[in-house]
Design an enzyme around this catalytic site. Structure first.
Site, PDB file in Angstrom:
ATOM      1  N   ASN A   1       0.861  -1.181   0.000  1.00  0.00           N
ATOM      2  CA  ASN A   1       0.000   0.000   0.000  1.00  0.00           C
ATOM      3  C   ASN A   1       0.896   1.228   0.000  1.00  0.00           C
ATOM      4  O   ASN A   1       1.495   1.557   1.021  1.00  0.00           O
ATOM      5  CB  ASN A   1      -0.891  -0.042   1.256  1.00  0.00           C
ATOM      6  CG  ASN A   1      -1.670   1.242   1.462  1.00  0.00           C
ATOM      7  OD1 ASN A   1      -1.769   2.070   0.552  1.00  0.00           O
ATOM      8  ND2 ASN A   1      -2.214   1.419   2.657  1.00  0.00           N
TER       9      ASN A   1
ATOM     10  N   HIS B   1      -9.419   1.359   4.937  1.00  0.00           N
ATOM     11  CA  HIS B   1      -8.136   1.511   5.643  1.00  0.00           C
ATOM     12  C   HIS B   1      -8.350   2.485   6.801  1.00  0.00           C
ATOM     13  O   HIS B   1      -9.136   3.439   6.698  1.00  0.00           O
ATOM     14  CB  HIS B   1      -7.081   2.052   4.669  1.00  0.00           C
ATOM     15  CG  HIS B   1      -5.704   2.056   5.254  1.00  0.00           C
ATOM     16  ND1 HIS B   1      -5.288   3.037   6.128  1.00  0.00           N
ATOM     17  CD2 HIS B   1      -4.673   1.196   5.131  1.00  0.00           C
ATOM     18  CE1 HIS B   1      -4.040   2.780   6.503  1.00  0.00           C
ATOM     19  NE2 HIS B   1      -3.648   1.667   5.912  1.00  0.00           N
TER      20      HIS B   1
ATOM     21  N   GLU C   1      -5.218  -4.610  10.877  1.00  0.00           N
ATOM     22  CA  GLU C   1      -4.143  -3.633  11.066  1.00  0.00           C
ATOM     23  C   GLU C   1      -4.376  -2.860  12.352  1.00  0.00           C
ATOM     24  O   GLU C   1      -5.182  -1.912  12.369  1.00  0.00           O
ATOM     25  CB  GLU C   1      -4.126  -2.650   9.891  1.00  0.00           C
ATOM     26  CG  GLU C   1      -3.859  -3.299   8.556  1.00  0.00           C
ATOM     27  CD  GLU C   1      -3.346  -2.278   7.559  1.00  0.00           C
ATOM     28  OE1 GLU C   1      -2.221  -2.463   7.089  1.00  0.00           O
ATOM     29  OE2 GLU C   1      -4.024  -1.284   7.286  1.00  0.00           O
TER      30      GLU C   1
ATOM     31  N   GLU D   1      -6.733   4.917   7.813  1.00  0.00           N
ATOM     32  CA  GLU D   1      -6.535   6.329   7.468  1.00  0.00           C
ATOM     33  C   GLU D   1      -7.776   6.903   6.777  1.00  0.00           C
ATOM     34  O   GLU D   1      -8.141   8.056   6.990  1.00  0.00           O
ATOM     35  CB  GLU D   1      -5.273   6.479   6.593  1.00  0.00           C
ATOM     36  CG  GLU D   1      -4.016   6.283   7.429  1.00  0.00           C
ATOM     37  CD  GLU D   1      -2.808   5.752   6.665  1.00  0.00           C
ATOM     38  OE1 GLU D   1      -2.777   5.801   5.429  1.00  0.00           O
ATOM     39  OE2 GLU D   1      -1.877   5.254   7.341  1.00  0.00           O
TER      40      GLU D   1
ATOM     41  N   SER E   1       3.646  -1.961  10.269  1.00  0.00           N
ATOM     42  CA  SER E   1       5.106  -2.036  10.393  1.00  0.00           C
ATOM     43  C   SER E   1       5.677  -3.416  10.065  1.00  0.00           C
ATOM     44  O   SER E   1       6.612  -3.885  10.716  1.00  0.00           O
ATOM     45  CB  SER E   1       5.539  -1.571  11.784  1.00  0.00           C
ATOM     46  OG  SER E   1       5.122  -0.232  12.006  1.00  0.00           O
TER      47      SER E   1
ATOM     48  N   GLY F   1       2.755   2.529  10.586  1.00  0.00           N
ATOM     49  CA  GLY F   1       3.702   3.618  10.360  1.00  0.00           C
ATOM     50  C   GLY F   1       4.450   4.058  11.606  1.00  0.00           C
ATOM     51  O   GLY F   1       5.079   5.112  11.618  1.00  0.00           O
TER      52      GLY F   1
ATOM     53  N   LYS G   1       0.101   4.289  -0.338  1.00  0.00           N
ATOM     54  CA  LYS G   1      -0.501   5.507   0.213  1.00  0.00           C
ATOM     55  C   LYS G   1      -0.255   6.686  -0.751  1.00  0.00           C
ATOM     56  O   LYS G   1      -0.235   6.473  -1.965  1.00  0.00           O
ATOM     57  CB  LYS G   1       0.023   5.776   1.627  1.00  0.00           C
ATOM     58  CG  LYS G   1      -0.110   4.528   2.500  1.00  0.00           C
ATOM     59  CD  LYS G   1       0.134   4.762   3.958  1.00  0.00           C
ATOM     60  CE  LYS G   1      -0.033   3.449   4.710  1.00  0.00           C
ATOM     61  NZ  LYS G   1       0.079   3.599   6.163  1.00  0.00           N
TER      62      LYS G   1
END
Ligand code: PGA
Length: 261
Positions: free
Chosen positions: A13, A103, A175, A105, A221, A181, A15
């Site tokens: 991904n 996701h 996740e 985010e 991560s 991240g 992003k």
């Protein structure tokens, strides 16, 4: 019932990173490193930004690179007055295979709800593509002991009204938000425990067969150094990789976990 063998799926991904020139170069480097054995052992997808999709599709198809094209997001309608949105039908036209939905985010920064995740997943399936439905808890939720409730709730809502046959073919990415991240990874045991809960939830919603064949990715991560241990867990069938997927060598090291040891 015989145990279904699930082919692992490692997804990158990207992003909002890599313009289309950088995307082309990353895919070409990746293709240079990965071997026939890698593609036999593992399904690989890359999810570049929308503006890169056509360029990456052209490279993958022209060079016959067996990496699947993925998107990071889409709308649920095929067309209409939705300024700035991207139609899933247009993604299908670009031979996109996998679309990430919900996701964290998108949920946190752009207000995506469980209901939106569900209608998007249905729209993606209707067009013959595969949703990667994301779920995961915040640090506060984990510390409050509500991880299971949050994740099972997201999975149930995301899968509502989807047939067991379709559920068996899709992908769910667990996740933990605090691991995305941040360099912090869930321990393999913790990741396995939640992925096992995801599978149990799928079983409740869609039955044993769907639960045995649905692929569950871990994300947060993931790197070459922790991929082997994570992928060894019985309910982890792949990885959704952010930061480490941006550099071809780092992403390839994750895909090549299968050859380690
Ligand atoms: P990360 O991102 O690998 O950089 O933690 C994972 C993701 O957001 O999918």
């Amino acid at each position: 019932m015989a145990k279904v063998t699930r082919k692992p799926l490692i997804s990158g991904n990207w992003k909002m990173h890599h313009n289309h020139f950088e995307a082309i170069s990353t895919v070409q480097k990746l293709a240079y490193i990965l071997t026939k054995d890698d593609y036999e052992a593992v399904d690989v997808s890359v999810h570049p930004p929308f503006t890169d999709l056509r360029s990456v599709q052209t490279v993958l198809e022209a060079d016959e690179i067996p990496v699947a094209l993925g998107a990071q997001h889409c709308h649920w309608e095929d067309k209409g007055a939705f300024t700035g949105e991207v139609s899933p039908a247009f993604l299908a036209k670009l031979n996109v295979t996998y679309v990430i939905v919900g996701h964290s985010e998108r949920r946190e920064l752009f207000g995506e709800t469980d209901e939106m995740v569900n209608v998007k997943a249905k729209a993606i399936l209707k067009l013959g593509m595969t949703p990667i439905i994301c779920c995961g808890e915040t640090l506060e939720e984990r510390e409050a002991g509500s991880t299971d409730e949050k994740v099972a709730g997201q999975v149930r809502a995301g899968l509502a009204g989807i047939t067991p046959e379709q559920i068996g073919g899709l992908v769910i990415a667990y996740e933990p938000i605090w691991a995305i991240g941040t360099g912090r990874t869930a321990s393999a045991e913790d990741a396995q425990a939640v992925c096992s809960l995801v599978r149990a939830t799928v079983s409740e919603v869609a039955g044993r067969d769907a639960a045995e064949s649905v692929r569950i990715q871990y994300g947060g991560s993931v790197k070459g150094s922790n991929a082997v241990e994570l992928m060894a867990q019985p309910d982890i069938d792949g990885a959704l990789v952010g930061g480490a997927s941006l550099v071809a060598e780092d992403f390839a090291a994750i895909v090549q976990y299968h050859a380690a040891g």
